[in-house]
Design a protein around this motif. Structure first.
Motif, short mmCIF file in Angstrom:
data_model
loop_
_atom_site.label_atom_id
_atom_site.label_comp_id
_atom_site.label_asym_id
_atom_site.label_seq_id
_atom_site.Cartn_x
_atom_site.Cartn_y
_atom_site.Cartn_z
N LEU A 161 -5.52 32.07 78.81
CA LEU A 161 -6.67 31.55 77.94
C LEU A 161 -7.28 30.41 78.70
O LEU A 161 -7.09 29.20 78.30
N ALA A 162 -7.84 30.75 79.84
CA ALA A 162 -8.31 29.61 80.62
C ALA A 162 -9.52 30.13 81.53
O ALA A 162 -9.25 31.23 82.11
N ALA A 163 -10.53 29.58 81.88
CA ALA A 163 -11.86 30.29 82.37
C ALA A 163 -11.53 30.23 83.87
O ALA A 163 -11.13 29.07 84.57
N ASP A 164 -12.00 31.28 84.40
CA ASP A 164 -11.54 31.51 86.00
C ASP A 164 -13.43 30.87 86.42
O ASP A 164 -13.98 30.67 85.73
N THR A 165 -13.53 30.99 87.74
CA THR A 165 -14.99 30.52 87.96
C THR A 165 -15.91 31.57 87.72
O THR A 165 -17.13 31.28 87.40
N GLY A 207 -26.62 34.10 71.92
CA GLY A 207 -26.14 34.14 73.18
C GLY A 207 -25.02 33.80 73.56
O GLY A 207 -23.89 34.40 74.16
N VAL A 208 -24.85 32.34 73.51
CA VAL A 208 -23.87 31.60 73.77
C VAL A 208 -22.48 32.01 73.06
O VAL A 208 -21.42 32.10 73.64
N MET A 209 -22.76 32.01 71.84
CA MET A 209 -21.28 32.28 70.82
C MET A 209 -21.01 33.80 71.15
O MET A 209 -19.65 34.04 71.10
N THR A 210 -21.71 34.76 71.34
CA THR A 210 -21.41 35.89 71.65
C THR A 210 -20.45 36.04 72.98
O THR A 210 -19.40 36.66 73.02
N LEU A 211 -21.28 35.45 73.98
CA LEU A 211 -20.37 35.69 75.33
C LEU A 211 -19.03 34.45 75.09
O LEU A 211 -18.20 34.99 75.87
N ALA A 212 -19.09 33.53 74.47
CA ALA A 212 -17.85 32.74 74.26
C ALA A 212 -16.63 33.60 73.50
O ALA A 212 -15.65 33.34 74.31
N VAL A 213 -17.05 34.53 72.46
CA VAL A 213 -16.08 35.17 71.82
C VAL A 213 -15.57 36.50 72.55
O VAL A 213 -14.68 36.58 72.63
N MET A 214 -16.63 36.96 73.21
CA MET A 214 -16.59 37.98 74.17
C MET A 214 -15.33 37.70 75.21
O MET A 214 -14.54 38.41 75.37
N THR A 215 -15.63 36.60 75.96
CA THR A 215 -14.76 36.48 77.26
C THR A 215 -13.24 35.85 76.53
O THR A 215 -12.09 36.39 77.18
N ARG A 216 -13.05 35.21 75.42
CA ARG A 216 -11.75 34.67 74.73
C ARG A 216 -10.99 35.75 74.57
O ARG A 216 -10.11 36.15 74.53
N ALA A 217 -11.81 36.59 73.35
CA ALA A 217 -11.14 37.85 73.01
C ALA A 217 -10.66 38.69 73.95
O ALA A 217 -9.54 39.39 73.76
N THR A 218 -11.27 38.99 74.84
CA THR A 218 -11.05 39.98 76.03
C THR A 218 -9.67 39.60 76.93
O THR A 218 -9.00 40.13 77.02
N ARG A 219 -9.78 38.29 77.30
CA ARG A 219 -8.50 37.72 77.98
C ARG A 219 -7.50 37.65 77.13
O ARG A 219 -6.46 37.78 77.28
N GLY A 220 -7.60 37.21 75.73
CA GLY A 220 -6.52 37.20 74.96
C GLY A 220 -5.65 38.57 74.51
O GLY A 220 -4.60 38.56 74.62
N HIS A 221 -6.59 39.40 74.11
CA HIS A 221 -6.05 40.54 73.89
C HIS A 221 -5.46 41.68 74.95
O HIS A 221 -5.04 42.72 74.67
N THR A 222 -6.02 41.21 76.27
CA THR A 222 -5.56 41.87 77.21
C THR A 222 -4.61 41.18 78.02
O THR A 222 -4.12 41.64 79.26
N GLY A 223 -3.98 40.22 77.74
CA GLY A 223 -2.81 39.52 78.08
C GLY A 223 -3.33 38.53 79.43
O GLY A 223 -2.21 38.17 80.23
N ARG A 224 -4.47 38.20 79.57
CA ARG A 224 -4.71 37.34 80.74
C ARG A 224 -4.60 35.71 80.06
O ARG A 224 -4.47 35.59 78.58
#
Length: 391
Positions: A327-331, A308-325
């Motif tokens: 690489l820092a977590a918002d609230t 659960g934790v690793m999938t969510l970690a990878v999903m958020t990072r990959a999404t932000r990186g590949h969509t040009g956002r």
């Protein structure tokens, strides 16, 4: 042959099918957020005969986790091999097979053996795609990944076999494959992303490089997982898993994650990997003394915690990186990180809770759905809409 980057730039179809992570992360998160409360309602209040414990187990492993693995690898493998990415119509076809499997499992009582066939198609096709790309790209380093994906697909087939105990073996085989994927791929990305973050801030010392500790941890995990599939209650299995769990904690400490405490997008990876070590210790403890450590504690430390934790970690990072956002977590991202860890803690605690178990199960399920439903809401636009031109 044009480059992977050029192929992506030349793509002119719907943004949803421009990267593998887009549809699989989005649909996988929604499905995960729905499956848990649906099963809990059926478990506590009675409901559809289709929403059994076995359906819940199957859909969380082969439905949800299968989607996230597919999203990650269909995005990563073209970068590993330099070959054409699976996008557009071929990607839509894979996604359709995944959806077909989810529908088939909901109506398995009516469909009979046809449901098993329909459900098995996605993972078998996905494994074939990964083998084709890695072999054609001569990317020998990632042959173990191909092998693990094949084991994962075959474990789903085993789950459906009309043979006594086949489903249990299939589940253990799938979770063993997932454990090794986290150890193998997580062992690359956690120190790599941590090192990049530290370099950007001139922090030293950086995470240790791959060495003997990493080889020992992975080797013990292979042995422990193999024994667990074959003989889950044997003392040798428990000993191997406990040693593997301890080795993963040593490995994790060498990556110096505490130095990245200021950035949730980095520390969440370390927490997820820590759940892997904890799950192996608990599963091993259950093999050694099931009266002291419930079997379910280790299973859910692995599934709700590490997965659960690793999938969510990878999903958020990959999404932000590949969509040009950035690489820092918002609230919102930080909130879903806290939610998924709370869900895992509550689920493991429920196995020790006695009379309080229903309350903790319900709380865990609600917070789990908050985490993945929150991801679908917060990241849905990033996944469905084109990358901003200014990004």
């Amino acid at each position: 042959m044009i480059s992977t980057t050029a192929a992506r730039r030349a793509y002119a179809g719907p943004a949803l099918f421009s990267f593998g992570f887009r549809p699989f992360f989005f649909l996988g998160a929604i499905w995960s957020a729905l499956v848990v409360p649906l099963w809990l309602f059926s478990y506590f209040h009675g409901g559809s005969a289709a929403l059994t414990r076995e359906w819940h187990i199957h859909e969380m492993i082969f439905g949800f986790l299968g989607a996230v693995i597919a999203g990650f690898l269909t995005t990563a493998v073209p970068n590993w091999t330099g070959r054409m990415p699976v996008i557009g119509a071929p990607l839509a076809g894979l996604v359709s097979l995944w959806v077909l499997g989810r529908v088939a499992m909901l109506f398995q009582d009516s469909l009979g053996p046809a449901a098993a066939v329909a459900d098995s198609l996605f993972l078998l096709a996905f494994a074939a795609v990964i083998w084709r790309e890695v072999l054609a790209g001569r990317n020998w380093r990632n042959l173990p990944v191909c092998g693990l994906i094949t084991l994962f697909a075959l474990s789903n087939v085993a789950f459906h076999l009309p043979v006594e105990a086949a489903a249990d073996v299939g589940v253990r085989l799938a979770l063993g494959a997932a454990t090794l994927l986290i150890g193998l791929i997580g062992g690359r990305i956690v120190p790599s992303f941590t090192r990049n973050w530290m370099k950007s801030r001139s922090f030293a010392p950086e995470p240790s490089t791959f060495g003997t500790v990493d080889r020992v941890a992975l080797g013990l995990t292979v042995v422990g997982a193999g024994l667990w599939v074959a003989a889950p209650q044997a003392p040798a299995t428990g000993a191997a898993l406990v040693l593997a769990g301890a080795a993963h904690f040593v490995r994790l400490a060498r990556w110096r994650g505490w130095r990245a405490a200021a950035e949730p997008l980095v520390w969440i990876l370390h927490l997820g990997y820590g759940w892997l070590g904890a799950s192996l210790l608990l599963i091993g403890g259950a093999s050694l003394d099931p009266d002291l450590v419930p079997r379910s504690a280790g299973i859910h430390a692995l599934t709700a915690g590490a997965v659960g934790v690793m999938t969510l970690a990878v999903m958020t990072r990959a999404t932000r990186g590949h969509t040009g956002r950035p690489l820092a977590a918002d609230t919102g991202t930080t909130v879903i990180y806290l939610a998924i860890n709370a869900a895992a803690l509550l689920r493991v605690a429920a196995t020790f809770a006695g009379a309080s178990q229903p309350l903790l199960l319900t709380a865990s399920g609600l917070v789990w759905s908050l985490a993945f439903g929150g991801f679908a809401v917060a990241y849905g636009r990033m996944l469905v809409l084109p990358r901003p031109s200014a990004a």
